[in-house]
Design an enzyme around this catalytic site. Structure first.
Site, short mmCIF file in Angstrom:
data_model
loop_
_atom_site.label_atom_id
_atom_site.label_comp_id
_atom_site.label_asym_id
_atom_site.label_seq_id
_atom_site.Cartn_x
_atom_site.Cartn_y
_atom_site.Cartn_z
CE1 TYR A 260 -74.62 -58.80 -66.64
CE2 TYR A 260 -74.49 -56.40 -66.60
CZ TYR A 260 -74.05 -57.63 -66.15
OH TYR A 260 -73.05 -57.68 -65.23
CE1 TYR B 64 -75.65 -62.70 -63.37
CE2 TYR B 64 -73.65 -62.68 -64.67
CZ TYR B 64 -74.62 -62.01 -63.95
OH TYR B 64 -74.55 -60.65 -63.82
#
Lengths: 391, 318
Positions: A343, A293
């Site tokens: 994102y 991430y």
């Protein structure tokens, strides 16, 4: 004790929408497009879905998604909190539902107009008096109210404690964007990027500059998870969930756990890693590639340490040796990551980790990928999963 | 207005450059301690050189002086101005602008220079001219001209004590967003406040009163911040609080550059501070260059009013 759901659930379909800065459509539209793509990829019908797992801070109610898609009955629906921390937690929910028989085929999805609609970078405002809003109230009056600023506070101290410099942050930002430049779906597709541009970019919150931060995006991503029995009959090679875990550690705040004895760390991810390894019977040595991430560049470094690819404070040297590149020890964020693909709160990362195991990434490493790691956002309750080829 | 008309108008206004607004005029009252005291009180200037005769007697000057910024005060007409004042070059120029549609007025800045002090008993003599008029400008308020008056101040001996330049924009008011329509409803943004609920309201109310409190478990004495309803160590719900000395050390810090949020003053630095009482606390660091701030730096805090609505702890280098 670590609950064992090893290989009880298998990812059989993946789907993304187009990623954009202004989708021009509703978040519900993005959700059903992504899910339909994943259903098609799996060779299933909407009516095969009987479970849903998604995020909070999301406008796509399960029943609205179900009606729009033409899904029939749902016997499981569960949400996971904490923004990007929920990415693999949704997979965790789906896996538990399937392993226990609460549902057979669960879709994990996330869809948002993160650029044209509500922008997380705009920070918090706290209009409602919940315990969470009161928590933000300890920071808002001082102007510490954006994700970049919270992460910057951790980064400054972590760099102070470890001596890691911006050379390492640049390597994360750069290696990821090299992948993105080769991914037609990525915002960074075809784009040049070098150290001079990185250094010249505007400061966001010391020490984070523009290219240490992810892309705000409109888009949706979905994965379909089902039982191994069902997976064997489907068209795609199954990608099995070897282990998955979530954790909120002691004295956890959402993005602002500044009250721990030492706050330059992510104990919630260390616990997740320990439990995923215990569940899967695997170790860091078994991981061939990763989707880590990357809302901000430094958080990739902390996770490399939490998952045991290197020791505390060693992640700077680890990445500067080229470990994250396509021929490196751990090709990472091969889709371009959230720094340069899009994102979508990490669900596009689950899509890419599935591709890595299938062998179908646009930047597929030359070596065989038996196991890929995928993680959730940090600074918040978080988690991770190891995916592998279905036996 | 045609080009010719504009040219004729500009010829008329530029003719005012250099014109006398008022000839050298002695103030009606000499510099005096009563006016100095009132001015210093209103401004909040506590400099004893202005108001403390005993202190001043022992100072290098040997006597009190008038605050230099009062220079323009001595020649003001006071209440008489409400009954109208005699026309002068400046009021004629303003009328000329008004007649041509430049009815808007905005004082843009004042610049004073000081050359010599005056003391009670001196007399200030003011003279004023129209010093310059700009070319036609397009401004956010509308098209207009800046004109600047130059006031020169002397004492009773003819010695120059200072000058004041006062710049005014005369403009044609444009249709403005509602904000400009009524100055009364013009809201200056303030910092985003914390929501206040059962568990934190008492803390913020103490902050409003200038105190930083730290919650303390009545059962096991553990300090906790931010406040919570239950002690995480012993599960007691009984608590009181202690007042922090606001002495601490920086554990981490960041300077906020982007986005800049309305209501906040930049440069803006936030830090995690370990208070001497042992709890960590997030607040702003002020009173030094952001580049001088470092981990391990000792700081000392004070609760300050940071905007119209907000009392907030601010920390300075110790």
């Amino acid at each position: 004790m670590v609950a064992n759901v090893k290989d009880k659930a298998v990812i059989v379909g993946i789907g993304n929408t187009t990623f954009s800065k202004d989708s021009g459509v509703s978040e519900l539209s993005l959700a059903v497009q992504a899910i339909k793509a994943a259903i098609d990829d799996a060779g299933l019908k909407p009516s095969d879905i009987d479970g849903m797992a998604t995020f909070t801070m999301d406008t796509n109610d399960e029943i609205e998604v179900a009606r729009a898609l033409g899904v029939g009955e749902l016997t499981f629906y569960g949400r996971s909190h904490y923004g990007g921390g929920a990415a693999t937690s949704c997979l965790h929910q789906a896996t538990m539902a399937i392993a226990t028989g609460m549902a057979e085929t669960v879709v994990v999805y996330r869809a948002l107009n993160g650029r044209s609609g509500h922008r997380f970078s705009g920070g918090v405002a706290g209009d409602i008096t919940t315990a969470d809003a009161i928590h933000w109230g300890w920071y808002m009056p001082y102007g510490l109210l954006t994700p970049a600023s919270w992460v910057a506070m951790f980064t400054q101290r972590w760099m102070h404690n470890t001596g890691v410099t911006k050379d390492a942050l640049f390597e994360v930002a750069h290696s990821t964007r090299v992948y993105g430049a080769n991914n037609p779906a990525a915002f960074f597709y075809g784009r040049e990027f070098d150290r001079a541009e990185y250094d010249a970019a505007r400061m966001i919150a010391d020490p984070l500059q523009l290219f240490d931060c992810c892309q705000e995006s409109d888009g949706g991503s979905a994965v379909i998870v089902t039982t191994p029995e069902r997976a064997r009959d489907l068209r795609q090679p199954g990608v099995s969930v070897r282990g998955v875990a979530q954790c909120a550690a002691e004295d956890q705040e959402q993005m602002t756990s500044f009250y721990r004895e030492e706050f330059a760390g992510i104990p919630e991810m260390e616990t997740s890693a320990k439990n995923v390894y215990a569940m899967s019977g695997l170790s860091a040595d078994d991981i061939d590639a990763a989707v880590i991430y990357d809302a901000f560049s430094p958080i990739v470094l902390w996770q490399l340490e939490a998952w045991g690819f290197c020791g505390f404070g060693e992640s700077g040297d680890f990445v500067k040796d080229g470990a994250l590149r396509t021929d490196g020890r751990l090709p990472t964020n091969t889709h371009g990551g959230q720094l340069s693909e899009a994102y979508i709160h990490g669900v596009n990362g689950i899509v890419e980790a599935t591709r890595l195991v299938r062998g179908s990434s646009v930047n597929q490493p030359a070596k065989t990928v038996n196991h890929a790691l995928v993680t959730s956002g940090v600074g918040i309750p978080t988690g991770g999963a190891i995916l592998g080829k279905m036996d | 207005m045609t080009t010719e008309e504009l040219k004729a108008f500009e010829d008329e206004i530029y003719a005012y450059v250099g014109r006398e607004v008022c000839p050298p005029t002695p103030a009606k009252d000499d510099v005096n301690v009563a006016m100095i005291r009132q001015w210093a009180e209103i401004i909040g200037d506590t400099n004893p050189a202005y108001t403390d005769a005993d202190w001043a007697a022992n100072s290098a000057r040997g006597h009190t002086i008038a605050p230099p910024a009062m220079m323009y005060v001595w020649g003001q007409e006071g209440f008489a101005v409400t009954t109208g004042r005699a026309p002068d070059a400046q009021s004629d120029l303003v009328s000329l602008f008004n007649e041509h549609g430049y009815t808007g007025v905005l004082g843009t800045n004042v610049k004073q220079e000081y050359f010599k002090e005056v003391s009670p008993g001196d007399n200030v003599v003011m003279e004023m001219t129209i010093d310059n008029i700009s070319e036609r400008k397009t401004t956010g308020r509308g098209p207009g001209y800046f004109f600047e008056t130059l006031a020169t101040f002397s004492n009773q001996h003819g010695e120059k004590i200072g000058t004041q330049r006062f710049k005014v924009l005369k403009f044609i008011p444009q249709e403005q967003p509602a904000a400009v329509a009524s100055e009364e409803t013009l809201q200056v943004p303030t910092r985003i406040p914390s929501p206040r609920g059962h568990d934190n309201k008492w803390w913020w109310e103490a902050c409003d009163a200038g105190k930083v409190l730290i919650q303390r478990c009545k059962s096991c004495q553990t300090l906790r911040h931010p406040p919570r309803p239950m002690c995480g160590k012993c599960q007691s719900m009984e608590w009181d609080s202690i007042e922090s000395t606001l002495e601490g050390e920086i554990l981490s810090h960041t300077q906020l550059h982007h986005p800049k949020i309305p209501g906040y003053q930049y440069p803006l630095v936030c830090a995690v501070i370990k208070l001497s009482e042992g709890t960590n606390f997030v607040a702003n660091i002020v009173g030094c260059e952001p580049s001088d701030i470092h981990i391990g730096m000792k700081v000392k805090g004070a609760v300050e009013q940071v905007d119209e609505k907000t009392m907030l702890p601010q920390f300075y280098p110790a």
